[in-house]
Structures are given as structure tokens and as C-alpha cells.
Design a protein around this motif. Structure first.
Motif, PDB file in Angstrom:
ATOM      1  N   VAL A  86     110.522 -31.001   0.973  1.00 20.72           N
ATOM      2  CA  VAL A  86     110.634 -29.582   0.632  1.00 20.72           C
ATOM      3  C   VAL A  86     110.125 -29.365  -0.790  1.00 20.72           C
ATOM      4  O   VAL A  86     110.493 -30.097  -1.713  1.00 20.72           O
ATOM      5  CB  VAL A  86     112.084 -29.091   0.761  1.00 20.72           C
ATOM      6  N   ALA A  87     109.266 -28.372  -0.972  1.00 16.74           N
ATOM      7  CA  ALA A  87     108.802 -28.006  -2.306  1.00 16.74           C
ATOM      8  C   ALA A  87     109.993 -27.552  -3.153  1.00 16.74           C
ATOM      9  O   ALA A  87     111.017 -27.112  -2.612  1.00 16.74           O
ATOM     10  CB  ALA A  87     107.773 -26.885  -2.219  1.00 16.74           C
ATOM     11  N   PRO A  88     109.892 -27.633  -4.487  1.00 18.50           N
ATOM     12  CA  PRO A  88     110.985 -27.155  -5.348  1.00 18.50           C
ATOM     13  C   PRO A  88     111.020 -25.629  -5.361  1.00 18.50           C
ATOM     14  O   PRO A  88     110.488 -24.973  -6.259  1.00 18.50           O
ATOM     15  CB  PRO A  88     110.625 -27.745  -6.713  1.00 18.50           C
ATOM     16  N   ILE A  89     111.666 -25.068  -4.353  1.00 15.71           N
ATOM     17  CA  ILE A  89     111.555 -23.636  -4.076  1.00 15.71           C
ATOM     18  C   ILE A  89     112.032 -22.777  -5.248  1.00 15.71           C
ATOM     19  O   ILE A  89     111.414 -21.755  -5.585  1.00 15.71           O
ATOM     20  CB  ILE A  89     112.338 -23.286  -2.785  1.00 15.71           C
ATOM     21  N   LEU A 104     105.631 -32.161  -7.867  1.00 12.57           N
ATOM     22  CA  LEU A 104     104.937 -32.584  -6.652  1.00 12.57           C
ATOM     23  C   LEU A 104     104.000 -33.756  -6.893  1.00 12.57           C
ATOM     24  O   LEU A 104     103.847 -34.620  -6.025  1.00 12.57           O
ATOM     25  CB  LEU A 104     104.201 -31.406  -6.026  1.00 12.57           C
ATOM     26  N   VAL A 105     103.389 -33.821  -8.057  1.00 13.06           N
ATOM     27  CA  VAL A 105     102.570 -34.992  -8.382  1.00 13.06           C
ATOM     28  C   VAL A 105     103.437 -36.250  -8.389  1.00 13.06           C
ATOM     29  O   VAL A 105     103.064 -37.298  -7.839  1.00 13.06           O
ATOM     30  CB  VAL A 105     101.865 -34.805  -9.741  1.00 13.06           C
ATOM     31  N   SER A 106     104.609 -36.152  -8.988  1.00 17.97           N
ATOM     32  CA  SER A 106     105.523 -37.290  -9.042  1.00 17.97           C
ATOM     33  C   SER A 106     106.027 -37.667  -7.657  1.00 17.97           C
ATOM     34  O   SER A 106     106.042 -38.851  -7.287  1.00 17.97           O
ATOM     35  CB  SER A 106     106.710 -36.952  -9.951  1.00 17.97           C
ATOM     36  N   VAL A 107     106.412 -36.675  -6.882  1.00 19.14           N
ATOM     37  CA  VAL A 107     106.986 -36.922  -5.559  1.00 19.14           C
ATOM     38  C   VAL A 107     105.948 -37.493  -4.592  1.00 19.14           C
ATOM     39  O   VAL A 107     106.206 -38.481  -3.893  1.00 19.14           O
ATOM     40  CB  VAL A 107     107.609 -35.624  -5.012  1.00 19.14           C
ATOM     41  N   VAL A 108     104.783 -36.915  -4.556  1.00 26.69           N
ATOM     42  CA  VAL A 108     103.735 -37.418  -3.658  1.00 26.69           C
ATOM     43  C   VAL A 108     103.299 -38.811  -4.098  1.00 26.69           C
ATOM     44  O   VAL A 108     103.085 -39.707  -3.265  1.00 26.69           O
ATOM     45  CB  VAL A 108     102.534 -36.451  -3.612  1.00 26.69           C
ATOM     46  N   GLY A 109     103.183 -39.016  -5.386  1.00 25.03           N
ATOM     47  CA  GLY A 109     102.800 -40.327  -5.888  1.00 25.03           C
ATOM     48  C   GLY A 109     103.794 -41.411  -5.520  1.00 25.03           C
ATOM     49  O   GLY A 109     103.413 -42.570  -5.301  1.00 25.03           O
ATOM     50  N   ALA A 110     105.069 -41.052  -5.433  1.00 28.68           N
ATOM     51  CA  ALA A 110     106.112 -42.027  -5.105  1.00 28.68           C
ATOM     52  C   ALA A 110     106.039 -42.502  -3.663  1.00 28.68           C
ATOM     53  O   ALA A 110     106.659 -43.508  -3.299  1.00 28.68           O
ATOM     54  CB  ALA A 110     107.487 -41.421  -5.373  1.00 28.68           C
ATOM     55  N   ALA A 111     105.276 -41.800  -2.826  1.00 24.09           N
ATOM     56  CA  ALA A 111     105.192 -42.151  -1.401  1.00 24.09           C
ATOM     57  C   ALA A 111     104.308 -43.358  -1.146  1.00 24.09           C
ATOM     58  O   ALA A 111     104.283 -43.878  -0.021  1.00 24.09           O
ATOM     59  CB  ALA A 111     104.692 -40.953  -0.597  1.00 24.09           C
ATOM     60  N   GLY A 112     103.552 -43.789  -2.144  1.00 28.33           N
ATOM     61  CA  GLY A 112     102.730 -44.990  -1.986  1.00 28.33           C
ATOM     62  C   GLY A 112     101.702 -44.904  -0.884  1.00 28.33           C
ATOM     63  O   GLY A 112     101.400 -45.906  -0.227  1.00 28.33           O
ATOM     64  N   GLY A 113     101.164 -43.718  -0.658  1.00 26.21           N
ATOM     65  CA  GLY A 113     100.126 -43.555   0.358  1.00 26.21           C
ATOM     66  C   GLY A 113     100.633 -43.141   1.730  1.00 26.21           C
ATOM     67  O   GLY A 113      99.825 -42.864   2.623  1.00 26.21           O
ATOM     68  N   ILE A 136      98.612 -26.319  -5.682  1.00 30.74           N
ATOM     69  CA  ILE A 136      99.331 -27.441  -6.282  1.00 30.74           C
ATOM     70  C   ILE A 136      99.574 -28.547  -5.260  1.00 30.74           C
ATOM     71  O   ILE A 136      99.454 -29.738  -5.580  1.00 30.74           O
ATOM     72  CB  ILE A 136     100.652 -26.951  -6.904  1.00 30.74           C
ATOM     73  N   VAL A 137      99.885 -28.181  -4.039  1.00 30.40           N
ATOM     74  CA  VAL A 137     100.061 -29.176  -2.977  1.00 30.40           C
ATOM     75  C   VAL A 137      98.793 -30.014  -2.824  1.00 30.40           C
ATOM     76  O   VAL A 137      98.843 -31.245  -2.719  1.00 30.40           O
ATOM     77  CB  VAL A 137     100.441 -28.496  -1.650  1.00 30.40           C
ATOM     78  N   ALA A 138      97.660 -29.343  -2.813  1.00 31.98           N
ATOM     79  CA  ALA A 138      96.380 -30.050  -2.693  1.00 31.98           C
ATOM     80  C   ALA A 138      96.125 -30.942  -3.900  1.00 31.98           C
ATOM     81  O   ALA A 138      95.732 -32.115  -3.760  1.00 31.98           O
ATOM     82  CB  ALA A 138      95.245 -29.049  -2.524  1.00 31.98           C
ATOM     83  N   GLU A 139      96.354 -30.411  -5.088  1.00 30.45           N
ATOM     84  CA  GLU A 139      96.120 -31.172  -6.316  1.00 30.45           C
ATOM     85  C   GLU A 139      97.027 -32.396  -6.407  1.00 30.45           C
ATOM     86  O   GLU A 139      96.650 -33.419  -6.993  1.00 30.45           O
ATOM     87  CB  GLU A 139      96.331 -30.272  -7.531  1.00 30.45           C
ATOM     88  N   ALA A 140      98.219 -32.296  -5.843  1.00 35.55           N
ATOM     89  CA  ALA A 140      99.178 -33.401  -5.896  1.00 35.55           C
ATOM     90  C   ALA A 140      98.807 -34.544  -4.962  1.00 35.55           C
ATOM     91  O   ALA A 140      99.375 -35.637  -5.064  1.00 35.55           O
ATOM     92  CB  ALA A 140     100.580 -32.890  -5.561  1.00 35.55           C
ATOM     93  N   GLY A 141      97.882 -34.303  -4.039  1.00 37.58           N
ATOM     94  CA  GLY A 141      97.454 -35.361  -3.134  1.00 37.58           C
ATOM     95  C   GLY A 141      98.226 -35.437  -1.831  1.00 37.58           C
ATOM     96  O   GLY A 141      98.154 -36.463  -1.128  1.00 37.58           O
ATOM     97  N   GLY A 182      88.072 -25.717   0.273  1.00 37.31           N
ATOM     98  CA  GLY A 182      87.502 -27.041   0.493  1.00 37.31           C
ATOM     99  C   GLY A 182      88.519 -28.164   0.432  1.00 37.31           C
ATOM    100  O   GLY A 182      88.162 -29.321   0.155  1.00 37.31           O
ATOM    101  N   TYR A 183      89.787 -27.854   0.714  1.00 35.04           N
ATOM    102  CA  TYR A 183      90.826 -28.876   0.666  1.00 35.04           C
ATOM    103  C   TYR A 183      90.835 -29.704   1.943  1.00 35.04           C
ATOM    104  O   TYR A 183      90.638 -29.173   3.040  1.00 35.04           O
ATOM    105  CB  TYR A 183      92.207 -28.234   0.502  1.00 35.04           C
ATOM    106  N   ARG A 184      91.106 -30.976   1.805  1.00 36.73           N
ATOM    107  CA  ARG A 184      91.269 -31.860   2.965  1.00 36.73           C
ATOM    108  C   ARG A 184      92.762 -31.949   3.282  1.00 36.73           C
ATOM    109  O   ARG A 184      93.409 -32.971   3.081  1.00 36.73           O
ATOM    110  CB  ARG A 184      90.672 -33.232   2.660  1.00 36.73           C
TER     111      ARG A 184
END
Length: 226
Positions: A86-89, A104-113, A136-141, A182-184
Motif C-alpha cells: 500500500v502506498a503511504p496514503i 517508495l524508493v526504499s520499499v521497492v528497493g527492499a524487495a530485492g527484485g 513516483i511509482v514508476a520512478e521507484a522501480g 512510456g512507463y514499463r
């Protein structure tokens, strides 16, 4: 169609036995993933062989501190192939975009791929908020924008003119923005998807076909979509 379905059992009153039966049903149906609350991950993991385990994180409010969220993601990524976070609403509604991005950068990064689907809780967002959050979701990976927890408060959503259930129109708007930028990113729609006709209309609105890397439908009634 079941290859793009995430079968979710997330009600707070479910027993371990209920969820174990759900896991067996997920395997029978051959859905994309079986999605549960974190407490059930240890019980479900041995039961899934061809179906991916999905665990929700900071569900349904997105109200924990970033370090707690990232720590939970890191630990759950050891057992689950997919994480619906869940995003930090509250930060989104406060328009604290630097903090939202940092989280979100921290949280997505913690998933290890591992596959991360960020739940943006569409019913609570204005257009300005949703598009800033998509960026931001896209930028966070992250891998997917997920529309809703399915637990959104109807009264607040109505104040903003938003439905609490998934619609083809909302699905099309998310997919259109992804294409334009152009987001994947994939699109996961969740909330109130209970018939094959609804599911087909939403898939057509997204326009990415039946590719489970780009399209998911969250439902607690997968049999109805078969």
C-alpha cells in the motif's frame, strides 16, 4: 483469463484452514498468484507449487513508518514472489511528494527484485494526486500500479466523485497514462470484480492483452471469472 488473476483472501477473520483451502483452490485453478496477509505466508508457502505467493504489506492503510515497511518487505521477499504494498496514503493526501518518493524508493528497493505492485487506493485520490503518485511509482522501480485495496471507505470516495469498485474507465485511464509516459508498468485492478463480463471489459480497457507481466485482476471469487 485465470492466468492474469490474483486470487486474494484478505478478510481479517479468515482462519489458517480457510486460507489453506484457498491455496489448494488456487493451485487447481492455475491463477497467477495467491494473495494473503503476512501472518499466513508461512502456512501457504509449502502449499503452492505452480502458483506464485503474493503477500500484502502495510495493508490496508499504508500508515506505517518507512523503515517498518521496508523491513517487512525485505523479510517477506524471502518467502513470497510478489508483494502488494500500500502506498503511504496519508503522505500522498498531504502532498508530501519528497517523502512519498523516499518511502517508495526504499520499499521497492527492499524487495530485492521481487515483483512489487504498489496499491495507490484510487478511490481516495484526486486526478492531481493520482498522476503524481503514478510518476513516483514508476520512478521507484515498481512493477505494477494496483488500483485499490478493496477496503476503501465509500463515504470518502463519494466526496471525491470516485467509485470504490474497479471500472473499465479507471483501468483505461491508468493504462493510457502509462503509455503516454512510456512507463514499463503493469496494471492491476482490484475491488468488486466478480463476473467474467466485468473482467473481460477491464482487460480490454487496459489493452495489454492477457500478459500476466502487464495485467492482473484481483478477486476473492476467481471461479466466477473462469
Amino acid at each position: 483469463m485465470l492466468q492474469v488473476v490474483d486470487y486474494a483472501l484478505l478478510k481479517p477473520y479468515l482462519t489458517v484452514e480457510d486460507v489453506a483451502r484457498g491455496a489448494a483452490r488456487a493451485e487447481e485453478l492455475g491463477v497467477a498468484s495467491f494473495c494473503v496477509n503476512p501472518v499466513y505466508a508461512q502456512y501457504v508457502r509449502p502449499l503452492l507449487r505452480r502458483v506464485r505467493l503474493c503477500v500484502v504489506v502495510d495493508f490496508p492503510f499504508g500508515a506505517s513508518q518507512t523503515w517498518e515497511r521496508a523491513q517487512a518487505v525485505s523479510r517477506l521477499a524471502e518467502v513470497a514472489e510478489e508483494l502488494d504494498v500500500v502506498a503511504p496514503i496519508g503522505l500522498v493526501k498531504s502532498q508530501r511528494w519528497v517523502e512519498v518518493r523516499r518511502d517508495l524508493v526504499s520499499v521497492v528497493g527492499a524487495a530485492g527484485g521481487r515483483v512489487v505492485k504498489v496499491i495507490v487506493e484510487e478511490p481516495y485520490l484526486t486526478d492531481e494526486e493520482r498522476y503524481r503518485l503514478y510518476d513516483i511509482v514508476a520512478e521507484a522501480g515498481a512493477h505494477f500500479i494496483k488500483s485499490s485495496t478493496g477496503f476503501a471507505e465509500e463515504a470518502y470516495a463519494k466526496q471525491l466523485g470516485n467509485p470504490t469498485h474497479s471500472t473499465p474507465e479507471r483501468a483505461a485511464a491508468i493504462a493510457r497514462y502509462i503509455r503516454e509516459r512510456g512507463y514499463r508498468l503493469g496494471v492491476k485492478m482490484a475491488g468488486g470484480i466478480r463476473t467474467r463480463e466485468q473482467a473481460r471489459a477491464i482487460i480490454e480497457a487496459i489493452g495489454f492483452g492477457l500478459d500476466p507481466a502487464r495485467v492482473r485482476l484481483g478477486t476473492s471469487t476467481p471461479e466466477a471469472l473462469a
